[in-house]
Design a protein around this motif. Structure first.
Motif, mmCIF file in Angstrom:
data_model
loop_
_atom_site.group_PDB
_atom_site.id
_atom_site.type_symbol
_atom_site.label_atom_id
_atom_site.label_comp_id
_atom_site.label_asym_id
_atom_site.label_seq_id
_atom_site.Cartn_x
_atom_site.Cartn_y
_atom_site.Cartn_z
ATOM 1 N N ILE A 20 -14.196 -81.098 -10.849
ATOM 2 C CA ILE A 20 -14.703 -81.836 -12.009
ATOM 3 C C ILE A 20 -13.614 -82.708 -12.623
ATOM 4 N N LEU A 21 -12.431 -82.147 -12.807
ATOM 5 C CA LEU A 21 -11.349 -82.899 -13.445
ATOM 6 C C LEU A 21 -10.987 -84.143 -12.642
ATOM 7 N N LEU A 22 -10.953 -83.995 -11.335
ATOM 8 C CA LEU A 22 -10.674 -85.157 -10.493
ATOM 9 C C LEU A 22 -11.774 -86.184 -10.661
ATOM 10 N N GLY A 23 -13.002 -85.685 -10.750
ATOM 11 C CA GLY A 23 -14.151 -86.569 -10.866
ATOM 12 C C GLY A 23 -14.179 -87.382 -12.152
ATOM 13 N N VAL A 24 -13.556 -86.872 -13.207
ATOM 14 C CA VAL A 24 -13.529 -87.642 -14.461
ATOM 15 C C VAL A 24 -12.245 -88.436 -14.593
ATOM 16 N N GLY A 25 -11.435 -88.453 -13.541
ATOM 17 C CA GLY A 25 -10.277 -89.335 -13.544
ATOM 18 C C GLY A 25 -8.963 -88.722 -14.004
ATOM 19 N N ILE A 26 -8.860 -87.403 -14.005
ATOM 20 C CA ILE A 26 -7.597 -86.783 -14.389
ATOM 21 C C ILE A 26 -6.780 -86.517 -13.120
ATOM 22 N N PRO A 27 -5.582 -87.092 -13.003
ATOM 23 C CA PRO A 27 -4.765 -86.894 -11.799
ATOM 24 C C PRO A 27 -4.479 -85.409 -11.567
ATOM 25 N N TRP A 28 -4.430 -84.996 -10.312
ATOM 26 C CA TRP A 28 -4.230 -83.579 -10.022
ATOM 27 C C TRP A 28 -2.942 -83.032 -10.620
ATOM 28 N N HIS A 29 -1.928 -83.912 -10.797
ATOM 29 C CA HIS A 29 -0.655 -83.472 -11.349
ATOM 30 C C HIS A 29 -0.821 -82.854 -12.739
#
Lengths: 276, 276, 276, 276
Positions: free
Chosen positions: D215-224
């Motif tokens: 989900i976080l990746l999907g909303v544009g938050i970098p994995w870092h």
């Protein structure tokens, strides 16, 4: 020491845990079976007790001297980002010095802490192969190739600032040699250097953390704990910086520079901002 | 050192900061104006360099011995909550030893860290009054009354476990006396003890942090930094506990006990929970 | 919940500890007796669940709105020393983001964290007196006098930068009023402001932490925990700064400036340094 | 934004640093170009502002709902070692709540934090290959094989407790689907699961961190930065535990159990200890 695996934790005394590091009762305190008061306080240096506590064995004078050298060598290296972080944190929260030291330690990061640990692991891995029968040269070559193939740097070698030789490393290995400490490990370190030169054509200098890890391994400290010694060393430097912050603060100037860097001026536009 | 207050921060070299702790260039590293490689590594112990770095002055052998005694005395005290926190954190994140040490240090809390600092401040305040002309007895009485009137405990005295005498404290003061260190400060400490007895009728024993603060003040370490020495000392013990966790882990048993303590059973009812 | 004091710890299930915060088994997880999956995930916001978890009670929409306002107001305030500490730490140890966030949080210090807590405590103390029968005006005056007599600042009032009014505070109290939250506590805050003006002749403005503490107390969060909300808020800002460090690093420039500030030049003299 | 590399740091305004996260002056505060007071406080939730601050873009309602679900799902999981570390640290140092939260966060370790980050990285790597033209199935297989060949676990899958399915993960993916968020990323996650089954014959369940990272990746938050969201979530739970420690302390029982575990008894022998 850990109790039977199948017995429920809750029914074992002290829920099944025990320790050999130290014990205490109302009258006496023992550290690795030595009486703290009668055997250690006033009879040993901090470094000697550190070694006893961590390894479980009373160290020789030579081992203490070599570890002292390591601890002395990493105390400070000019005003580092970690020193700045510690001073800023102390300035913000002078009632919690431990927070400032923690911030400084956390900021010592990969170049000091990770490097110590990786250098220790590299040498420990080589040592394991040597004990299994391989010669140091071959073990070192295999380890170096594995690292370089992975696109990583060989820990313990090279330094951004001291490109022609890290004076601390040279001196540390000199001290170890004089004291007859870490003889085997120093040989493995040399084998790593030779393997790097053979593989890359470049002669990289040993850096302080590489020399330090060599000595620590040689006195029996597992590589997993090497960061801890770097932390103890660097804490002395951070404490000095915090002490200097008390008399000659730099936090006000830094706060001013930061404020200038983030001052809200007209060029940042009217309220409402951009659309999503 | 801090530059003119009115000059904008951004225009001063290095934004107006400087330090006397240490400097480095590609060839040399200095620590308080001493050459790290030629003067310190292999010639000084960690404790001696710690004192030099923090106070800016090369310490005498007696001062080093007294501070060694302090650092040795606080390394460990049985399996403390801070040791447990460090071991649990290391078990959860073995790739970040500094986090485990930070957790352990943060958990050393008031009984070790705050106590050291407060004892140091109490003695420093008395010392300030003495230098201004008051006798130690009167200064101690005023300070003790201020604290007891506030409903607080007098730092440096009393111990939950060592009720008949803290063996570490007795030994520390013995070492200080043998080495001729902190003579004045030891007198102030005694005055505090006498003032407590006079005010409360109870003779409280000096504890380890009280004796430690006395010595540290006597060698010139400001009370603001006393926590740092306690942290350096305790880090050795925490490192040993983490090392033991590698071979004889207790984290699994603790996790089991915690799971038992928070297991969701039928008695916790159906979904929906209580109303707001 | 804590078991009988006299029963030895080791014989009680889970060594005598229990918790009402949450429980879990292989199939279900409960948070304050609500089923995490069926009742909370996808049905509540983070802020609502935060309030439920901390207070044990499901909050009203007005309470959630007020706490959201508090959390939004403290996210960032330009490039603060804590943001710099977090960025420097992340740059040094990118494999341990939690260390960078910890460094940033530790550096938020007294001006944010301590101030939140002290403002909360001040209002809570006044509230206790009010519930015991005293009028708010008198309770506020006594509290303010106690603080000013001690030479301390009244928490929640005044700001180094926003001297004519902290826009965040004004807006927060406006939101609280619109939502009908913390009505009593807002009255106590006003009484404190009046007491300061009466005692000093100066009209100090309410600052963001004062307004925040008022709201948090009003929704039932004990003052002891107020720092935690400030930390949650500020962590969002620190995370954004760390994210920016990934694309637009400032650590290299800071390291350069620090290196310039501590470069070892000839003026620092030959080896040997000064005498002790 | 970072200035010319060749220009000395010290001569640039604010030593060459700048930020887009936020700015402030005496009257206004901006967060990503939005006016904090007029646009955000009282108009947005914490989660919405968190997303704006971290990504620089105002999120949609669906994105906020999905991230709320993630933050709610990781708040607590029964009494974890990190909760115990936080409670013990708070008990030792109640004047420094931030230290207790830091200790708890540091102890969340690999199973929560590292796992979030690695799952995010795995999916981001697959996404990069997909954008370069590879199909998700092939990209997932290559990534999974690389990990399993290395002897590592595939992050985001499997759970020690929830062996038949992590209820939080199932619910999270359900919420994401309902909101139409992270559609692509969810497809990549499914491809990873299929690749694991094909390679090992075992069908591993998606765990909470795997679903969260998706989900976080999907909303544009970098994995870092994924660890940061896990930390924000878990801090709510830790704060609740610390609050409970105020009313129903467990630290005393734990200290008793620890004291029992390290009590010095006669079986530990006379002073002098073993020889080196």
């Amino acid at each position: 020491m850990s109790g039977t695996a199948s017995e429920p934790a809750l029914h074992r005394p002290g829920f099944g845990i025990s320790t050999n590091v130290g014990h205490a009762n109302a009258q006496r305190i023992e550290l690795r079976r030595y009486d703290l008061v009668d055997d250690l306080i006033g009879h040993t240096s901090y470094t000697e007790t550190l070694l006893l506590t961590v390894t479980g064995r009373r160290p020789s004078a030579a081992q203490v001297g070599a570890v002292d050298a390591v601890l002395v060598s990493l105390v400070d290296h000019g005003m580092q980002p970690s020193a700045l972080a510690a001073r800023l944190t102390y300035s913000a929260a002078p009632d919690a010095l431990q927070g400032a030291l923690a911030a400084g330690v956390l900021g010592a990061g990969s170049s000091l802490l990770g490097s110590m640990e990786q250098a220790g692991k590299l040498l420990a891995d080589i040592g394991a192969e040597v004990r299994a029968g391989t010669g140091p040269r071959g073990a070192a070559e295999r380890a170096v190739n594995r690292i370089l193939d992975d696109g990583r740097r060989v820990p313990g070698f090279g330094h951004g600032l001291h490109r022609d030789g890290d004076p601390r490393a040279i001196r540390l290995l000199e001290v170890a040699s004089e004291l007859g400490v870490a003889v085997e490990e120093t040989g493995w370190l040399a084998a790593v250097g030779a393997a790097i030169e053979e593989r890359t054509g470049r002669r990289l200098v040993v850096n302080a953390t590489g020399a330090a890890a060599t000595i620590l391994l040689g006195v029996g400290i597992p590589w997993h704990l090497h960061r801890g010694l770097a932390i103890i060393s660097r804490t002395a430097g951070l404490l000095a910086h915090i002490g200097e912050e008390l008399d000659q603060p730099i936090a006000p100037q830094v706060r001013n520079a930061l404020r200038e860097a983030s001052w809200l001026t007209e060029e940042h536009g009217p309220t409402g901002g951009p659309d999503a």
